[in-house]
Write an enzyme that holds these catalytic residues in place. Structure first.
Site, mmCIF file in Angstrom:
data_model
loop_
_atom_site.group_PDB
_atom_site.id
_atom_site.type_symbol
_atom_site.label_atom_id
_atom_site.label_comp_id
_atom_site.label_asym_id
_atom_site.label_seq_id
_atom_site.Cartn_x
_atom_site.Cartn_y
_atom_site.Cartn_z
ATOM 1 N N SER A 147 -2.074 -3.514 3.189
ATOM 2 C CA SER A 147 -0.870 -4.602 3.944
ATOM 3 C C SER A 147 -0.134 -4.330 5.027
ATOM 4 C CB SER A 147 -0.156 -4.917 2.831
ATOM 5 O OG SER A 147 -0.912 -5.450 1.576
ATOM 6 N N ARG A 207 10.640 -2.334 -0.489
ATOM 7 C CA ARG A 207 9.932 -1.643 0.522
ATOM 8 C C ARG A 207 11.070 -0.530 1.086
ATOM 9 N NH1 ARG A 207 7.239 -3.334 -2.367
ATOM 10 N NH2 ARG A 207 5.190 -4.425 -2.279
ATOM 11 N N GLU A 267 5.140 -3.308 7.213
ATOM 12 C CA GLU A 267 5.104 -2.070 6.401
ATOM 13 C C GLU A 267 4.903 -0.562 7.030
ATOM 14 O OE1 GLU A 267 3.672 -2.183 2.419
ATOM 15 O OE2 GLU A 267 3.998 -4.413 2.360
#
Length: 374
Positions: A251, A182, A347
């Site tokens: 998410s 990520r 995120e």
């Protein structure tokens, strides 16, 4: 076979532009100016946005005054006023077939899931595990999106990146992009110093289904790419609510990485804890499972909450304020730390009037206490 279609779109800009329909949390926010460049010439006409006006995404430098927006599926507008917005509109897909692979070049504004479907329709395989991920193609390398055992970086050949300071385009190789979990150079050294205009993929013709991840391991080893994509879509649809029906950003938290010592202690206490060993020796934990173990799955506080089917998804039941999502996320973070001594980090990207900010630096203006009702 060479198939190309790149569509120029004349740049326009708006003042006092509402961003409510441009973020999947459906938060009410607006910006003073928004620009939609689709050519190099239009990028060069943008206001001066030099690197000395920006900072890393962990800084609190108030000079940040702009934000590069894709489809808003990974963005939370924390305040009602957003900074200047740049939303690139580079579109089109080019396919160059070689003897043993396909080279596919895609404009940054193309929709990610539509690209996955398009590639499969053309007999180009590899992205099927990444089906139904919301957002634009240009946002994919920034976050190095990943799902079901596959990451964007697995097929990236190069990224075309426009640098604000020099007003020039640069071709960055996969190695140049410094992809990690990520993460990428676009969130680090190149953060806010430019924007992505297009992405080039390399898809080997020698394809084999990646079925290692839970949920796909029930498929036959000779499953087709279409069968894999169909399964991925079914799995994601069961777990993740449609943002158009229930506003969310997918998410919300990253799956945390811990060292072997920490994992051994957790596994001794929780023998069934889901875990995924990494090549560097670290162990990835399932953030959704951690949240669920705190009892917060389905938790609701006023107009925001945790989704009933997937604890990793925070949903907006009707709040106009990004600060309500922040308070919920900080409450979840505290509960997980108290139970597991593991820190969850989002995120989702946090955007204030001064630009993007680190979650840890954002105030909890209305903290949720332990006496909150479900």
């Amino acid at each position: 076979m060479i198939l190309s279609f790149f569509i120029p779109v004349a740049m326009h800009s708006n003042r006092n532009y509402s961003l409510q329909s441009s973020n999947s949390f459906n938060i009410k926010a607006s910006c003073s100016h928004i620009y939609f460049p689709s050519t190099l010439a239009e990028l060069q006409q943008l206001p001066e946005l030099t690197a000395d006006k920006t900072s890393s995404n962990t800084s609190d430098n108030n000079a940040d005054s702009f934000y590069i927006l894709g489809e808003g599926s990974n963005t939370l507008f924390v305040e009602s006023q957003a900074p200047i917005i740049i939303q690139p509109k580079f579109t089109g897909i080019d396919i160059d077939e070689q003897d043993d692979h396909f080279v596919v070049t895609v404009g940054a504004a193309e929709n990610w899931h539509k690209l996955v479907c398009f590639c499969l329709a053309q007999g180009i395989y590899g992205l099927e595990n990444l089906a139904l991920i919301p957002g634009s193609v240009g946002a994919a390398p920034v976050q190095n999106i990943g799902a079901y055992g596959v990451e964007f970086a697995d097929f990236c050949q190069q990224v075309q990146w426009y640098e604000f300071a020099s007003k020039t385009l640069h071709s960055l190789t996969k190695q140049d992009c410094r992809f990690a979990y990520r993460d990428s150079i676009f969130k680090q050294a190149h953060y806010n110093k430019g924007l992505i205009t297009q992405v080039t993929f390399n898809f080997p013709k020698a394809w084999q289904a990646n079925l290692t991840y839970a949920g796909l391991d029930t498929l036959a080893q000779n499953s087709t790419a279409l069968e894999v994509m169909t399964q991925v879509i079914a799995l994601r649809s069961r777990k993740l609510p449609d943002p158009k029906q229930l506003p969310n950003a997918g998410s919300f938290f990253k799956n945390p990485l811990v060292n072997q010592k920490v994992f051994a202690q957790l596994q001794q206490q929780y023998p069934k804890i889901p875990h995924y060993p990494q090549a560097n020796g670290e162990v990835k934990l399932a953030a959704g499972w951690l949240i669920e173990q705190t009892g917060l799955k389905g938790f609701r506080h006023e107009a925001v909450g945790v989704h009933q089917q997937q604890a990793l998804v925070l949903v907006n039941y009707g709040s106009d304020f990004g600060s309500d999502i922040i308070s919920l996320a900080k409450y979840i973070q505290r509960q997980v730390v108290d139970k597991f001594s593991v820190l969850l980090t989002p995120e989702v990207r946090m955007v204030t009037q001064q630009g993007e900010r680190s979650f840890s630096l954002l105030p909890d203006v209305n903290p949720i206490g332990d006496n909150s009702n479900d």
